[in-house]
Design a protein around this motif. Structure first.
Motif, PDB file in Angstrom:
ATOM      1  N   HIS A   1      -1.072   1.612   6.711  1.00  0.00           N
ATOM      2  CA  HIS A   1      -2.334   1.156   7.301  1.00  0.00           C
ATOM      3  C   HIS A   1      -2.333   1.353   8.812  1.00  0.00           C
ATOM      4  O   HIS A   1      -3.361   1.748   9.378  1.00  0.00           O
ATOM      5  CB  HIS A   1      -2.590  -0.317   6.967  1.00  0.00           C
ATOM      6  N   ALA A   2      -1.220   1.065   9.464  1.00  0.00           N
ATOM      7  CA  ALA A   2      -1.138   1.212  10.917  1.00  0.00           C
ATOM      8  C   ALA A   2      -1.408   2.656  11.328  1.00  0.00           C
ATOM      9  O   ALA A   2      -2.169   2.906  12.260  1.00  0.00           O
ATOM     10  CB  ALA A   2       0.232   0.754  11.417  1.00  0.00           C
ATOM     11  N   VAL A   3      -0.810   3.601  10.628  1.00  0.00           N
ATOM     12  CA  VAL A   3      -0.986   5.015  10.972  1.00  0.00           C
ATOM     13  C   VAL A   3      -2.400   5.483  10.643  1.00  0.00           C
ATOM     14  O   VAL A   3      -3.062   6.125  11.464  1.00  0.00           O
ATOM     15  CB  VAL A   3       0.067   5.884  10.238  1.00  0.00           C
ATOM     16  N   LEU A   4      -2.876   5.147   9.450  1.00  0.00           N
ATOM     17  CA  LEU A   4      -4.198   5.627   9.026  1.00  0.00           C
ATOM     18  C   LEU A   4      -5.344   4.996   9.827  1.00  0.00           C
ATOM     19  O   LEU A   4      -6.335   5.665  10.118  1.00  0.00           O
ATOM     20  CB  LEU A   4      -4.402   5.358   7.539  1.00  0.00           C
ATOM     21  N   GLU A   5      -5.199   3.721  10.177  1.00  0.00           N
ATOM     22  CA  GLU A   5      -6.259   3.024  10.898  1.00  0.00           C
ATOM     23  C   GLU A   5      -6.086   3.079  12.411  1.00  0.00           C
ATOM     24  O   GLU A   5      -6.990   2.711  13.148  1.00  0.00           O
ATOM     25  CB  GLU A   5      -6.304   1.550  10.464  1.00  0.00           C
ATOM     26  N   GLY A   6      -4.905   3.500  12.872  1.00  0.00           N
ATOM     27  CA  GLY A   6      -4.637   3.517  14.304  1.00  0.00           C
ATOM     28  C   GLY A   6      -4.554   2.106  14.877  1.00  0.00           C
ATOM     29  O   GLY A   6      -4.949   1.877  16.021  1.00  0.00           O
ATOM     30  N   ARG A   7      -4.043   1.160  14.094  1.00  0.00           N
ATOM     31  CA  ARG A   7      -3.937  -0.240  14.513  1.00  0.00           C
ATOM     32  C   ARG A   7      -2.482  -0.668  14.567  1.00  0.00           C
ATOM     33  O   ARG A   7      -1.636  -0.072  13.911  1.00  0.00           O
ATOM     34  CB  ARG A   7      -4.663  -1.153  13.522  1.00  0.00           C
ATOM     35  N   GLU A   8      -2.241  -1.728  15.313  1.00  0.00           N
ATOM     36  CA  GLU A   8      -0.901  -2.286  15.412  1.00  0.00           C
ATOM     37  C   GLU A   8      -0.836  -3.547  14.537  1.00  0.00           C
ATOM     38  O   GLU A   8      -1.740  -4.372  14.578  1.00  0.00           O
ATOM     39  CB  GLU A   8      -0.553  -2.653  16.856  1.00  0.00           C
ATOM     40  N   TYR A   9       0.230  -3.645  13.759  1.00  0.00           N
ATOM     41  CA  TYR A   9       0.445  -4.815  12.911  1.00  0.00           C
ATOM     42  C   TYR A   9       1.758  -5.473  13.294  1.00  0.00           C
ATOM     43  O   TYR A   9       2.631  -4.848  13.902  1.00  0.00           O
ATOM     44  CB  TYR A   9       0.494  -4.423  11.427  1.00  0.00           C
ATOM     45  N   GLY A  10       1.882  -6.718  12.910  1.00  0.00           N
ATOM     46  CA  GLY A  10       3.108  -7.456  13.164  1.00  0.00           C
ATOM     47  C   GLY A  10       3.415  -8.369  11.990  1.00  0.00           C
ATOM     48  O   GLY A  10       2.538  -8.676  11.184  1.00  0.00           O
ATOM     49  N   LEU A  11       4.651  -8.778  11.906  1.00  0.00           N
ATOM     50  CA  LEU A  11       5.077  -9.710  10.866  1.00  0.00           C
ATOM     51  C   LEU A  11       5.739 -10.900  11.556  1.00  0.00           C
ATOM     52  O   LEU A  11       6.746 -10.752  12.237  1.00  0.00           O
ATOM     53  CB  LEU A  11       6.049  -9.032   9.901  1.00  0.00           C
ATOM     54  N   ARG A  12       5.106 -12.048  11.414  1.00  0.00           N
ATOM     55  CA  ARG A  12       5.646 -13.291  11.975  1.00  0.00           C
ATOM     56  C   ARG A  12       6.527 -13.936  10.924  1.00  0.00           C
ATOM     57  O   ARG A  12       6.109 -14.142   9.791  1.00  0.00           O
ATOM     58  CB  ARG A  12       4.519 -14.231  12.358  1.00  0.00           C
ATOM     59  N   LEU A  13       7.756 -14.236  11.288  1.00  0.00           N
ATOM     60  CA  LEU A  13       8.724 -14.785  10.345  1.00  0.00           C
ATOM     61  C   LEU A  13       9.020 -16.246  10.655  1.00  0.00           C
ATOM     62  O   LEU A  13       9.122 -16.628  11.818  1.00  0.00           O
ATOM     63  CB  LEU A  13      10.023 -13.980  10.408  1.00  0.00           C
ATOM     64  N   GLU A  14       9.145 -17.013   9.626  1.00  0.00           N
ATOM     65  CA  GLU A  14       9.593 -18.399   9.673  1.00  0.00           C
ATOM     66  C   GLU A  14      10.773 -18.483   8.709  1.00  0.00           C
ATOM     67  O   GLU A  14      10.884 -17.654   7.808  1.00  0.00           O
ATOM     68  CB  GLU A  14       8.487 -19.359   9.231  1.00  0.00           C
ATOM     69  N   PRO A  15      11.635 -19.473   8.832  1.00  0.00           N
ATOM     70  CA  PRO A  15      12.745 -19.564   7.884  1.00  0.00           C
ATOM     71  C   PRO A  15      12.295 -19.643   6.422  1.00  0.00           C
ATOM     72  O   PRO A  15      12.956 -19.120   5.544  1.00  0.00           O
ATOM     73  CB  PRO A  15      13.463 -20.852   8.301  1.00  0.00           C
ATOM     74  N   GLU A  16      11.128 -20.228   6.173  1.00  0.00           N
ATOM     75  CA  GLU A  16      10.687 -20.391   4.791  1.00  0.00           C
ATOM     76  C   GLU A  16       9.522 -19.489   4.395  1.00  0.00           C
ATOM     77  O   GLU A  16       8.973 -19.650   3.312  1.00  0.00           O
ATOM     78  CB  GLU A  16      10.345 -21.856   4.512  1.00  0.00           C
ATOM     79  N   GLY A  17       9.149 -18.518   5.219  1.00  0.00           N
ATOM     80  CA  GLY A  17       8.063 -17.619   4.847  1.00  0.00           C
ATOM     81  C   GLY A  17       7.699 -16.647   5.947  1.00  0.00           C
ATOM     82  O   GLY A  17       8.415 -16.516   6.946  1.00  0.00           O
ATOM     83  N   TYR A  18       6.539 -15.980   5.788  1.00  0.00           N
ATOM     84  CA  TYR A  18       6.096 -15.001   6.776  1.00  0.00           C
ATOM     85  C   TYR A  18       4.584 -14.838   6.716  1.00  0.00           C
ATOM     86  O   TYR A  18       3.933 -15.273   5.761  1.00  0.00           O
ATOM     87  CB  TYR A  18       6.781 -13.646   6.568  1.00  0.00           C
TER      88      TYR A  18
END
Length: 155
Positions: A56-73
């Protein structure tokens, strides 16, 4: 005339007990360690999520991120200068926790509210990382990426 016996012989009872033992052993081997199989399933789900975000990042030209917590994301998307949630947060099954290592050192999860720990860029790069799925006692499975290649399980 002899009266018919009622009940089971000792040999018959022993055979039944051995058969039950064998069946229980087979079930135990088939199910294996529940935590380990659950961790593997979660790790495969994370790999698929990261691959999808990368596409999706490449096709849409957008930046994504993943926020991590010890019990999820949670998946975040860069909108202007701010990171916004791109869907609801995902919670890991009971007993599993995440631990992140970047550049060989453990990273504290839960710091910097609203900021991602892993970046998935439109240039087809991502943050180099090693992510461990673990219980309180030990690491069950790890996945990692060098920042250029797809994330993969570390066996």
């Amino acid at each position: 005339m002899r009266q018919a016996c009622r009940g089971f012989t000792l040999l018959e009872l022993m055979v039944v007990m051995v058969l039950i033992g064998v069946l229980l052993g087979m079930v135990g081997l088939a199910t294996g360690n529940h935590s380990a199989s659950l961790a593997r399933q979660e790790a495969n789900g994370l790999i698929q999520l990261l691959q999808t975000l990368r596409e999706h990042a490449v096709l849409e030209g957008r930046e994504y991120g993943l926020r991590l917590e010890p019990e999820g994301y949670q998946v975040l998307r860069l909108e202007g200068q701010a990171w916004r949630p791109a869907g609801s947060a995902y919670r890991l099954p009971q007993g599993l926790q995440l631990r992140l290592a970047q550049t060989g050192q453990a990273s504290a999860l839960g710091e910097r509210p609203g900021q991602p720990h892993l970046l998935i860029l439109s240039s087809d790069e991502n943050t180099a990382f090693t992510l461990h799925l673990q219980t309180d006692q030990h690491v069950l499975i790890s996945l990692s990426s060098d920042g250029l290649s797809e994330a993969a399980l570390d066996e």
